[in-house]
Design an enzyme around this catalytic site. Structure first.
Site, PDB file in Angstrom:
ATOM      1  N   SER A  34      32.395  31.389  56.034  1.00  0.00           N
ATOM      2  CA  SER A  34      33.844  31.368  56.995  1.00  0.00           C
ATOM      3  C   SER A  34      33.640  31.761  57.560  1.00  0.00           C
ATOM      4  O   SER A  34      33.631  33.643  58.440  1.00  0.00           O
ATOM      5  CB  SER A  34      34.593  32.350  55.779  1.00  0.00           C
ATOM      6  OG  SER A  34      34.154  32.091  54.489  1.00  0.00           O
ATOM      7  N   HIS A  66      35.921  24.968  54.928  1.00  0.00           N
ATOM      8  CA  HIS A  66      34.511  24.924  55.523  1.00  0.00           C
ATOM      9  C   HIS A  66      34.965  23.138  55.185  1.00  0.00           C
ATOM     10  O   HIS A  66      35.337  22.678  54.412  1.00  0.00           O
ATOM     11  CB  HIS A  66      33.777  25.269  54.185  1.00  0.00           C
ATOM     12  CG  HIS A  66      33.572  26.586  53.844  1.00  0.00           C
ATOM     13  ND1 HIS A  66      32.365  27.180  54.236  1.00  0.00           N
ATOM     14  CD2 HIS A  66      34.407  28.042  54.416  1.00  0.00           C
ATOM     15  CE1 HIS A  66      32.109  28.847  53.755  1.00  0.00           C
ATOM     16  NE2 HIS A  66      33.277  28.871  53.994  1.00  0.00           N
ATOM     17  N   ARG A  91      28.526  25.863  52.888  1.00  0.00           N
ATOM     18  CA  ARG A  91      27.591  26.272  52.378  1.00  0.00           C
ATOM     19  C   ARG A  91      27.766  26.293  50.084  1.00  0.00           C
ATOM     20  O   ARG A  91      29.130  25.854  50.176  1.00  0.00           O
ATOM     21  CB  ARG A  91      27.022  27.905  52.330  1.00  0.00           C
ATOM     22  CG  ARG A  91      27.464  28.772  52.217  1.00  0.00           C
ATOM     23  CD  ARG A  91      27.256  30.209  51.938  1.00  0.00           C
ATOM     24  NE  ARG A  91      26.903  30.566  52.479  1.00  0.00           N
ATOM     25  CZ  ARG A  91      26.794  31.709  54.316  1.00  0.00           C
ATOM     26  NH1 ARG A  91      27.833  31.478  54.678  1.00  0.00           N
ATOM     27  NH2 ARG A  91      25.760  31.871  54.426  1.00  0.00           N
ATOM     28  N   THR A  92      26.849  26.094  49.671  1.00  0.00           N
ATOM     29  CA  THR A  92      27.304  26.178  47.931  1.00  0.00           C
ATOM     30  C   THR A  92      26.935  27.211  47.564  1.00  0.00           C
ATOM     31  O   THR A  92      26.218  28.342  48.343  1.00  0.00           O
ATOM     32  CB  THR A  92      26.256  25.620  47.609  1.00  0.00           C
ATOM     33  OG1 THR A  92      26.381  24.042  47.834  1.00  0.00           O
ATOM     34  CG2 THR A  92      26.666  25.772  46.083  1.00  0.00           C
ATOM     35  N   HIS A  93      28.432  28.279  47.577  1.00  0.00           N
ATOM     36  CA  HIS A  93      28.304  29.812  46.610  1.00  0.00           C
ATOM     37  C   HIS A  93      27.964  29.517  45.542  1.00  0.00           C
ATOM     38  O   HIS A  93      28.388  28.501  45.369  1.00  0.00           O
ATOM     39  CB  HIS A  93      29.557  29.688  47.200  1.00  0.00           C
ATOM     40  CG  HIS A  93      29.999  30.156  48.767  1.00  0.00           C
ATOM     41  ND1 HIS A  93      30.981  29.160  49.341  1.00  0.00           N
ATOM     42  CD2 HIS A  93      30.141  30.975  49.624  1.00  0.00           C
ATOM     43  CE1 HIS A  93      31.124  29.674  50.542  1.00  0.00           C
ATOM     44  NE2 HIS A  93      30.633  30.824  50.218  1.00  0.00           N
ATOM     45  N   GLU A 192      36.388  42.704  45.559  1.00  0.00           N
ATOM     46  CA  GLU A 192      35.750  43.567  45.239  1.00  0.00           C
ATOM     47  C   GLU A 192      37.156  44.463  44.352  1.00  0.00           C
ATOM     48  O   GLU A 192      38.648  44.151  44.910  1.00  0.00           O
ATOM     49  CB  GLU A 192      34.969  44.486  45.613  1.00  0.00           C
ATOM     50  CG  GLU A 192      33.553  43.883  46.006  1.00  0.00           C
ATOM     51  CD  GLU A 192      33.822  42.350  46.977  1.00  0.00           C
ATOM     52  OE1 GLU A 192      35.264  42.782  48.138  1.00  0.00           O
ATOM     53  OE2 GLU A 192      32.956  41.553  46.495  1.00  0.00           O
ATOM     54  N   SER A 211      28.020  35.552  49.724  1.00  0.00           N
ATOM     55  CA  SER A 211      27.041  34.708  50.276  1.00  0.00           C
ATOM     56  C   SER A 211      25.516  34.731  50.371  1.00  0.00           C
ATOM     57  O   SER A 211      25.510  36.529  50.289  1.00  0.00           O
ATOM     58  CB  SER A 211      27.547  33.881  50.924  1.00  0.00           C
ATOM     59  OG  SER A 211      27.938  34.460  52.564  1.00  0.00           O
ATOM     60  N   ASN A 234      38.281  40.876  57.524  1.00  0.00           N
ATOM     61  CA  ASN A 234      39.124  41.995  56.891  1.00  0.00           C
ATOM     62  C   ASN A 234      38.166  42.864  56.377  1.00  0.00           C
ATOM     63  O   ASN A 234      37.384  43.234  56.483  1.00  0.00           O
ATOM     64  CB  ASN A 234      39.398  41.248  55.671  1.00  0.00           C
ATOM     65  CG  ASN A 234      38.213  41.268  53.669  1.00  0.00           C
ATOM     66  OD1 ASN A 234      37.830  39.346  54.376  1.00  0.00           O
ATOM     67  ND2 ASN A 234      38.301  42.131  53.945  1.00  0.00           N
TER      68      ASN A 234
HETATM   69  I1  8IG Z   1      35.870  36.112  54.553  1.00  0.00           I
HETATM   70  O1  8IG Z   1      36.658  41.614  50.991  1.00  0.00           O
HETATM   71  C1  8IG Z   1      35.357  37.539  53.084  1.00  0.00           C
HETATM   72  N1  8IG Z   1      34.529  37.289  51.792  1.00  0.00           N
HETATM   73  N2  8IG Z   1      33.380  39.880  47.806  1.00  0.00           N
HETATM   74  N3  8IG Z   1      34.089  40.859  49.809  1.00  0.00           N
HETATM   75  C2  8IG Z   1      33.923  40.084  49.397  1.00  0.00           C
HETATM   76  N4  8IG Z   1      33.600  38.536  49.693  1.00  0.00           N
HETATM   77  C3  8IG Z   1      34.415  38.758  50.916  1.00  0.00           C
HETATM   78  C4  8IG Z   1      35.262  39.180  51.868  1.00  0.00           C
HETATM   79  C5  8IG Z   1      35.610  40.446  51.229  1.00  0.00           C
HETATM   80  N5  8IG Z   1      36.150  38.752  52.308  1.00  0.00           N
END
Ligand code: 8IG
Length: 271
Positions: A34, A66, A91-93, A192, A211, A234
């Site tokens: 991402s 993606h 990708r595959t998550h 989270e 990932s 972020n």
């Molecule tokens: I972009 O803050 C992205 N992917 N788990 N937490 C989790 N995955 C993410 C985050 C995040 N930001």
């Protein structure tokens, strides 16, 4: 995926990849997470671009931002021989529920295609004081909270120095301002809670995402040298006072594209 064993499935995908791209062997694989898509054009012109679904064992991309494409790029190296890059634009998550073998099929395909190095990138939340959205961080180690492994059976793969110290040092030569951190993979797809972010910090984590760790394990099993780079898109939940939003991920990627593109292209030229 079929009931074929995953290593044979990867061999079959690599053979089809060679046929469709006209490139017999690839040298370095990159997986773009991402926020990393805007950086891809800095790597050079595509020799070929195919849909992931043109190869056996791959499924369609599931995330906005993606694209389900694989690009082959021939990269000129001054004073050395050219490199064939194999770039996965998606990708595959794990959270897609297709199983761990599907998550690491691109990794095993890259190994079967000849890649001895893999660059795993992702977008993630950052925990460390002072980190800002749009900042790249080298992954120094990981904590896998998915509760699973891509490896099946009594194959006790060593994960010491999973994220190559040599490649991290190379990145820091290119950009001395690069920091390092421990990446914690949560299963997702929800972000989270603030309490889980505090837990990740207490455990020794600095980056939270969805990932990379399973892919890194499969890459190590396959004998590849691994570089992991996170783009902090972020601040982790509870640290900014604002809710998390996937659109900020894409924005951070656009804003950081030229820095990320420059970093990746210098790295692949010097691996
Ligand atoms: I972009 O803050 C992205 N992917 N788990 N937490 C989790 N995955 C993410 C985050 C995040 N930001």
């Amino acid at each position: 995926m079929s009931d074929q064993n995953p290593y044979d499935a990867a061999q079959a995908a690599a053979a089809k990849l060679a046929e469709l791209t006209g490139v017999e062997r690839h040298d370095i694989a990159l997986v773009l997470g991402s926020g990393w898509l805007p950086a891809v054009d800095a790597l050079g012109e595509a020799t070929a671009e195919i849909d992931t679904t043109d190869l056996p064992g791959f499924s369609a991309a599931a995330v906005v931002g993606h694209s389900g494409k694989i690009r082959s790029i021939r990269c000129a190296v001054s004073g050395g021989s050219d490199r064939n890059l194999l770039v996965f634009l998606s990708r595959t998550h794990f959270y897609e529920g297709k199983g761990v073998a599907a998550v690491v099929h691109p990794i095993r395909t890259a190994a079967a295609a000849g890649c001895s190095t893999i660059v795993l990138t992702n977008g993630c939340g950052g925990l460390k004081q002072g980190w800002q959205p749009g900042q790249p961080v080298l992954i120094s180690d990981h904590i896998n909270l998915t509760g699973t492994s891509p490896i099946v059976g009594a194959n006790f793969v060593d994960l010491t120095d999973l994220y190559s110290p040599r490649l991290r040092a190379l990145c820091q030569e290119i950009d001395p301002s690069l920091d390092e951190g421990v990446y914690v993979q949560f299963p997702g797809p929800h972000y989270e809670t603030p309490a889980e972010v505090r837990m990740a910090g207490v455990m020794g984590g600095h980056l939270v995402g969805m990932s990379t760790t399973l892919e890194a394990i499969a890459a190590r099993e396959a004998g590849m040298e691994i570089l992991g780079i996170s783009l902090v898109t972020n601040l982790a939940a509870g640290l900014s006072g604002e809710p998390l939003d996937h659109s900020e991920v894409l924005e951070a990627g656009k804003a950081a594209a030229s820095r990320m593109g420059g970093l990746l292209s210098q790295v692949v030229a010097r691996v």
